[in-house]
Design a protein around this motif. Sequence first.
Motif, mmCIF file in Angstrom:
data_model
loop_
_atom_site.group_PDB
_atom_site.id
_atom_site.type_symbol
_atom_site.label_atom_id
_atom_site.label_comp_id
_atom_site.label_asym_id
_atom_site.label_seq_id
_atom_site.Cartn_x
_atom_site.Cartn_y
_atom_site.Cartn_z
ATOM 1 N N GLY A 366 8.275 16.608 -46.705
ATOM 2 C CA GLY A 366 9.654 17.036 -46.534
ATOM 3 C C GLY A 366 10.446 16.245 -45.511
ATOM 4 N N LEU A 367 9.756 15.458 -44.681
ATOM 5 C CA LEU A 367 10.456 14.542 -43.790
ATOM 6 C C LEU A 367 10.880 13.305 -44.582
ATOM 7 N N PHE A 368 11.517 12.337 -43.904
ATOM 8 C CA PHE A 368 12.033 11.156 -44.593
ATOM 9 C C PHE A 368 11.518 9.880 -43.927
ATOM 10 N N PHE A 369 11.359 8.827 -44.752
ATOM 11 C CA PHE A 369 11.158 7.501 -44.195
ATOM 12 C C PHE A 369 12.312 6.610 -44.628
ATOM 13 N N ILE A 370 12.643 5.665 -43.763
ATOM 14 C CA ILE A 370 13.776 4.776 -43.988
ATOM 15 C C ILE A 370 13.278 3.348 -43.898
ATOM 16 N N GLY A 371 13.527 2.569 -44.961
ATOM 17 C CA GLY A 371 13.138 1.166 -44.988
ATOM 18 C C GLY A 371 14.337 0.276 -44.739
ATOM 19 N N ALA A 372 14.150 -0.754 -43.887
ATOM 20 C CA ALA A 372 15.259 -1.634 -43.509
ATOM 21 C C ALA A 372 14.815 -3.087 -43.539
ATOM 22 N N SER A 373 15.754 -3.968 -43.870
ATOM 23 C CA SER A 373 15.482 -5.410 -43.951
ATOM 24 C C SER A 373 16.098 -6.143 -42.768
ATOM 25 N N PRO A 374 15.272 -6.886 -41.996
ATOM 26 C CA PRO A 374 15.832 -7.724 -40.932
ATOM 27 C C PRO A 374 16.374 -9.044 -41.449
ATOM 28 N N GLY A 375 16.070 -9.376 -42.704
ATOM 29 C CA GLY A 375 16.451 -10.664 -43.276
ATOM 30 C C GLY A 375 15.363 -11.685 -43.083
ATOM 31 N N VAL A 376 14.622 -11.997 -44.140
ATOM 32 C CA VAL A 376 13.501 -12.952 -44.195
ATOM 33 C C VAL A 376 12.520 -12.768 -43.038
ATOM 34 N N GLY A 377 12.378 -11.547 -42.558
ATOM 35 C CA GLY A 377 11.351 -11.221 -41.576
ATOM 36 C C GLY A 377 11.667 -11.572 -40.146
ATOM 37 N N ARG A 378 12.737 -12.276 -39.885
ATOM 38 C CA ARG A 378 13.044 -12.719 -38.514
ATOM 39 C C ARG A 378 13.661 -11.571 -37.740
ATOM 40 N N ILE A 379 12.911 -11.031 -36.781
ATOM 41 C CA ILE A 379 13.380 -9.833 -36.092
ATOM 42 C C ILE A 379 13.558 -10.042 -34.595
ATOM 43 N N GLY A 380 12.680 -10.785 -33.928
ATOM 44 C CA GLY A 380 12.831 -11.044 -32.500
ATOM 45 C C GLY A 380 12.372 -9.883 -31.640
ATOM 46 N N GLY A 381 12.053 -10.204 -30.389
ATOM 47 C CA GLY A 381 11.516 -9.203 -29.485
ATOM 48 C C GLY A 381 12.518 -8.151 -29.076
ATOM 49 N N ARG A 382 13.768 -8.549 -28.843
ATOM 50 C CA ARG A 382 14.765 -7.565 -28.422
ATOM 51 C C ARG A 382 15.003 -6.530 -29.509
ATOM 52 N N ARG A 383 15.053 -6.988 -30.752
ATOM 53 C CA ARG A 383 15.261 -6.017 -31.833
ATOM 54 C C ARG A 383 14.029 -5.131 -32.025
ATOM 55 N N LEU A 384 12.816 -5.687 -31.833
ATOM 56 C CA LEU A 384 11.627 -4.840 -31.907
ATOM 57 C C LEU A 384 11.693 -3.725 -30.861
ATOM 58 N N SER A 385 12.045 -4.089 -29.651
ATOM 59 C CA SER A 385 12.161 -3.072 -28.607
ATOM 60 C C SER A 385 13.242 -2.058 -28.940
ATOM 61 N N ALA A 386 14.348 -2.535 -29.513
ATOM 62 C CA ALA A 386 15.420 -1.624 -29.900
ATOM 63 C C ALA A 386 14.978 -0.682 -31.008
ATOM 64 N N VAL A 387 14.164 -1.187 -31.948
ATOM 65 C CA VAL A 387 13.638 -0.331 -33.012
ATOM 66 C C VAL A 387 12.775 0.783 -32.415
ATOM 67 N N ALA A 388 11.934 0.432 -31.447
ATOM 68 C CA ALA A 388 11.094 1.443 -30.808
ATOM 69 C C ALA A 388 11.945 2.520 -30.144
ATOM 70 N N ARG A 389 12.981 2.111 -29.415
ATOM 71 C CA ARG A 389 13.846 3.094 -28.759
ATOM 72 C C ARG A 389 14.590 3.948 -29.779
ATOM 73 N N LEU A 390 15.052 3.310 -30.854
ATOM 74 C CA LEU A 390 15.790 4.037 -31.883
ATOM 75 C C LEU A 390 14.896 5.060 -32.569
ATOM 76 N N ALA A 391 13.661 4.678 -32.878
ATOM 77 C CA ALA A 391 12.734 5.612 -33.507
ATOM 78 C C ALA A 391 12.508 6.824 -32.612
ATOM 79 N N ARG A 392 12.280 6.569 -31.333
ATOM 80 C CA ARG A 392 12.079 7.689 -30.396
ATOM 81 C C ARG A 392 13.297 8.598 -30.352
ATOM 82 N N SER A 393 14.484 8.004 -30.412
ATOM 83 C CA SER A 393 15.706 8.800 -30.269
ATOM 84 C C SER A 393 15.903 9.783 -31.409
ATOM 85 N N VAL A 394 15.286 9.502 -32.573
ATOM 86 C CA VAL A 394 15.407 10.435 -33.700
ATOM 87 C C VAL A 394 14.114 11.211 -33.925
#
Length: 582
Positions: A366-394
Amino acid sequence: MSETSVTAQAPTTPTDRQPQRSSQRPVRPPRAGRSNGQWAVDGRKPLNPNEEVKQLSPPLEVRRRVEERYALEGFDSIDPDDLHVRLRWWGLYTQRKPGIDGGRTAQLDVTELEDSYFMQRVRIDGAVLSAEQVETLGEISTTFGRDTADITDRQNIQFHWIRVEDLPEIWRRLEAVGLSTIVSAGDTPRAFLLSPVAGIAADEIIDPTPVAEAIRRTYIGDPELANLPRKFKTAITGHPSLDIVHEINDISLVGVVHPELGPGYDLWVGGALSTAPRLGERLGAFVTAEQAAEVWYATIRIFRDYGYRRLRAKARMKFLLAEWGPQRFRQVLQDEYLGYELPDGPAPRSTAARADHLGVHEQKDGLFFIGASPGVGRIGGRRLSAVARLARSVGSDRIRFTPLQNLLILDVEADKVDELVAGLEELDLQVRPRPFRRATLACTGIEFCKFAIVETKDLASRVAAELDERLADLDLDRPLSLNVNGCPNSCARIQIADIGLKGQIITVDGAQVPGFQVHLGGGLADSGREEAGLGRTVRGLKVPADGVADYVERITRRFVAARRDGETFAQWAHRAEEETLV
């Protein structure tokens, strides 16, 4: 591991396998009557320099030398055999020296091509990552890797600009959160692909998580499996979208339902691409969940013992399968390694479910998963850290990477979905990407790779964005996959894309320029497609790098204008006249 009481039948014949769109390119085994370096046949005398290096010193032991010497004395202190062979067992390759033209790739020795920095691969094995683990990956990238981090099509993370002096601290930080780089490269069981929706998808046939965890816990890092003829790739899924490219792995376990035994796995072996592509084949054998780890272990030991070690170019599992065929392979597996017969089972059949898992999806709880594209896999460290913070925030603490260079955030409450989607879009992690952004893959390319001839990542991103603008007026039914590779090795799977581009230097108006050979109409049996096959090449068709967007637009419009009812791009590309495809 328990045996099944079902009586085994004869293995299936080729006509029982999934239909294929086109004939495979012949993969010829070595000539009979000569030693091929098979341990079980020829003994263990090394027959090439790599085999000698591995016998002189077990590759896994190189970590001790890194920690005790190389990290203290610097890059120039590294023994050449460690630098060019054994360090791969810990996920390390020297990266390309900046400024070397692609036309010189084949002309220069590796020592002239390489820089004193490394690409570092982190082994993920398709596992669920916590926010803390993703945050650690981000911090390593920004601290040690100049903010570089790519999601690979093996569900790994790759850093660049890594110095040997920093490796002990990188390993310490990774292992403190349960991550590792062990046997993430080299002649080893590489990190395996696992369905990104394992354990959460409402339409899952079987949850492959316990099998993956059993293999990882029991066998990964085992010195007995640390000297294979070449790399060994594994893929496991229980999802009907067939989301782990099972036809191009050395072994794949694909979820099916046996009419008597219930859910389990269909066994595939011998797939691989590179310069001699070959789709894997079904053995016709059904594997229960309880047997799966044992069958994996038996299969990799067949490769270890019978794989060819004389020539590196012939050392993959696909060459052994080409010689033996699926029936003999199954017999050896059962008689020499398992000690029991496996029952016959059904072939997998894909559904219309999208294998990329992008967008918003309800989980079986009953929960949800969300799939997102960074574009050809290039994500970088700052965005990885931001993803971690964003996941925690929800309220989420579970993140996964996918075989299509994307990411998923799991376990999101319904009232947090819109907030998460908005946060991802602010990071340019697109939940609903347009067609070409959604379906474009790219390898590392000349920016960092010593084997590359052309640039890939930035080119692929620009071309995808441009095509999404130019072709916005077309109804494609489903996105066309565009895979961009910087050399012939097919890390970006060019032979199984709708449009695959193989980097090379080409001649245009008498000048040498970066360009691509084109493969058209490849694809695997996922997302509702019933057939798998390799793409075709058209004689003399070469496209300059600055003409890729024009070419893809032209060929896409021709397809839309000429397709028959229900016809896929692959079907059209294989029937079209050559002049239509240039």
